[in-house]
Design a protein around this motif. Sequence first.
Motif, PDB file in Angstrom:
ATOM      1  N   VAL A  83       0.872  -1.160   0.000  1.00 29.23           N
ATOM      2  CA  VAL A  83       0.000   0.000   0.000  1.00 29.23           C
ATOM      3  C   VAL A  83       0.915   1.218   0.000  1.00 29.23           C
ATOM      4  O   VAL A  83       1.774   1.352   0.874  1.00 29.23           O
ATOM      5  CB  VAL A  83      -0.913   0.012   1.245  1.00 29.23           C
ATOM      6  CG1 VAL A  83      -1.776   1.261   1.252  1.00 29.23           C
ATOM      7  CG2 VAL A  83      -1.770  -1.244   1.299  1.00 29.23           C
ATOM      8  N   ARG A  84       0.753   2.088  -0.972  1.00 36.72           N
ATOM      9  CA  ARG A  84       1.608   3.281  -1.085  1.00 36.72           C
ATOM     10  C   ARG A  84       1.022   4.408  -0.245  1.00 36.72           C
ATOM     11  O   ARG A  84      -0.047   4.916  -0.555  1.00 36.72           O
ATOM     12  CB  ARG A  84       1.735   3.702  -2.543  1.00 36.72           C
ATOM     13  CG  ARG A  84       2.477   2.682  -3.368  1.00 36.72           C
ATOM     14  CD  ARG A  84       2.523   3.065  -4.843  1.00 36.72           C
ATOM     15  NE  ARG A  84       3.122   1.988  -5.602  1.00 36.72           N
ATOM     16  CZ  ARG A  84       4.414   1.840  -5.791  1.00 36.72           C
ATOM     17  NH1 ARG A  84       5.267   2.705  -5.295  1.00 36.72           N
ATOM     18  NH2 ARG A  84       4.884   0.820  -6.479  1.00 36.72           N
ATOM     19  N   LYS A  85       1.743   4.755   0.825  1.00 39.51           N
ATOM     20  CA  LYS A  85       1.280   5.818   1.722  1.00 39.51           C
ATOM     21  C   LYS A  85       2.235   6.998   1.716  1.00 39.51           C
ATOM     22  O   LYS A  85       1.821   8.139   1.664  1.00 39.51           O
ATOM     23  CB  LYS A  85       1.169   5.298   3.163  1.00 39.51           C
ATOM     24  CG  LYS A  85       0.090   4.272   3.374  1.00 39.51           C
ATOM     25  CD  LYS A  85       0.067   3.836   4.823  1.00 39.51           C
ATOM     26  CE  LYS A  85      -0.909   2.709   5.030  1.00 39.51           C
ATOM     27  NZ  LYS A  85      -0.787   2.121   6.338  1.00 39.51           N
ATOM     28  N   GLU A  86       3.522   6.710   1.818  1.00 35.94           N
ATOM     29  CA  GLU A  86       4.517   7.756   2.017  1.00 35.94           C
ATOM     30  C   GLU A  86       5.756   7.415   1.189  1.00 35.94           C
ATOM     31  O   GLU A  86       6.217   6.275   1.206  1.00 35.94           O
ATOM     32  CB  GLU A  86       4.855   7.788   3.520  1.00 35.94           C
ATOM     33  CG  GLU A  86       6.098   8.518   3.887  1.00 35.94           C
ATOM     34  CD  GLU A  86       6.450   8.357   5.370  1.00 35.94           C
ATOM     35  OE1 GLU A  86       7.070   9.289   5.886  1.00 35.94           O
ATOM     36  OE2 GLU A  86       6.136   7.324   5.984  1.00 35.94           O
ATOM     37  N   LYS A  87       6.292   8.404   0.470  1.00 33.62           N
ATOM     38  CA  LYS A  87       7.516   8.178  -0.301  1.00 33.62           C
ATOM     39  C   LYS A  87       8.626   7.744   0.649  1.00 33.62           C
ATOM     40  O   LYS A  87       8.841   8.365   1.684  1.00 33.62           O
ATOM     41  CB  LYS A  87       7.916   9.455  -1.047  1.00 33.62           C
ATOM     42  CG  LYS A  87       9.079   9.247  -1.991  1.00 33.62           C
ATOM     43  CD  LYS A  87       9.328  10.459  -2.839  1.00 33.62           C
ATOM     44  CE  LYS A  87      10.435  10.156  -3.823  1.00 33.62           C
ATOM     45  NZ  LYS A  87      10.604  11.191  -4.805  1.00 33.62           N
ATOM     46  N   TRP A  88       9.319   6.674   0.289  1.00 29.08           N
ATOM     47  CA  TRP A  88      10.416   6.084   1.062  1.00 29.08           C
ATOM     48  C   TRP A  88       9.954   5.535   2.413  1.00 29.08           C
ATOM     49  O   TRP A  88      10.765   5.279   3.296  1.00 29.08           O
ATOM     50  CB  TRP A  88      11.584   7.049   1.269  1.00 29.08           C
ATOM     51  CG  TRP A  88      12.214   7.523   0.000  1.00 29.08           C
ATOM     52  CD1 TRP A  88      12.487   6.785  -1.118  1.00 29.08           C
ATOM     53  CD2 TRP A  88      12.659   8.842  -0.294  1.00 29.08           C
ATOM     54  NE1 TRP A  88      13.068   7.570  -2.075  1.00 29.08           N
ATOM     55  CE2 TRP A  88      13.192   8.847  -1.593  1.00 29.08           C
ATOM     56  CE3 TRP A  88      12.663  10.028   0.422  1.00 29.08           C
ATOM     57  CZ2 TRP A  88      13.723   9.977  -2.192  1.00 29.08           C
ATOM     58  CZ3 TRP A  88      13.191  11.151  -0.168  1.00 29.08           C
ATOM     59  CH2 TRP A  88      13.708  11.117  -1.461  1.00 29.08           C
ATOM     60  N   GLY A  89       8.662   5.342   2.593  1.00 33.34           N
ATOM     61  CA  GLY A  89       8.125   4.818   3.847  1.00 33.34           C
ATOM     62  C   GLY A  89       8.242   3.300   3.919  1.00 33.34           C
ATOM     63  O   GLY A  89       8.710   2.630   2.990  1.00 33.34           O
ATOM     64  N   ALA A  90       7.801   2.759   5.053  1.00 35.24           N
ATOM     65  CA  ALA A  90       7.818   1.307   5.267  1.00 35.24           C
ATOM     66  C   ALA A  90       6.930   0.624   4.216  1.00 35.24           C
ATOM     67  O   ALA A  90       5.917   1.165   3.796  1.00 35.24           O
ATOM     68  CB  ALA A  90       7.327   0.993   6.676  1.00 35.24           C
TER      69      ALA A  90
END
Length: 164
Positions: A83-90
């Motif tokens: 799930v894409r939430k935050e750039k460079w996130g977990a």
Amino acid sequence: MTDGIYLLLGSNLGDRISNLKQAIKYIWSFSEIVKISSVYETAPWGVTDQPAFYNQVLEIKTATDPKSLLKEILKIEELIGRVRKEKWGARIIDIDILYYGDTKFNEEDLIIPHPGIADRKFTLAPLVELAPDFMHPISGKSNKEMLALLDDQLSVKKLDAQLQ
């Protein structure tokens, strides 16, 4: 079939080894995997307040063009649960196209070679394991040369696990 295609796999959520194995299984469905690097435990890059990643590089051969390869990769990420939430996130899984042979490709949703290769130890360490002398088609430097010039101090530790 195009060869000299290198993909970077990364996972820092859930069962990281299982996530990498699942991704490899799906990649086999549309390509021939030529080589698989060791797994590296790496400090997070970009957003540092998150769990460590497991990263590895695959060399593949495929008849799939770069844009279609990206579509296949995005499908795999979705199937595994990204799930894409935050750039460079977990993330449960991340798959990047590093090189597509000596192809240079620059569109809004896909840049090849990957623009971060020369700046990231977590990318270059497993890449050098598989292809130390592969030449970056834009800089003209080998993966080994780029790693030697790198000033990235983040932890990158080779694990005993290798996934086949």
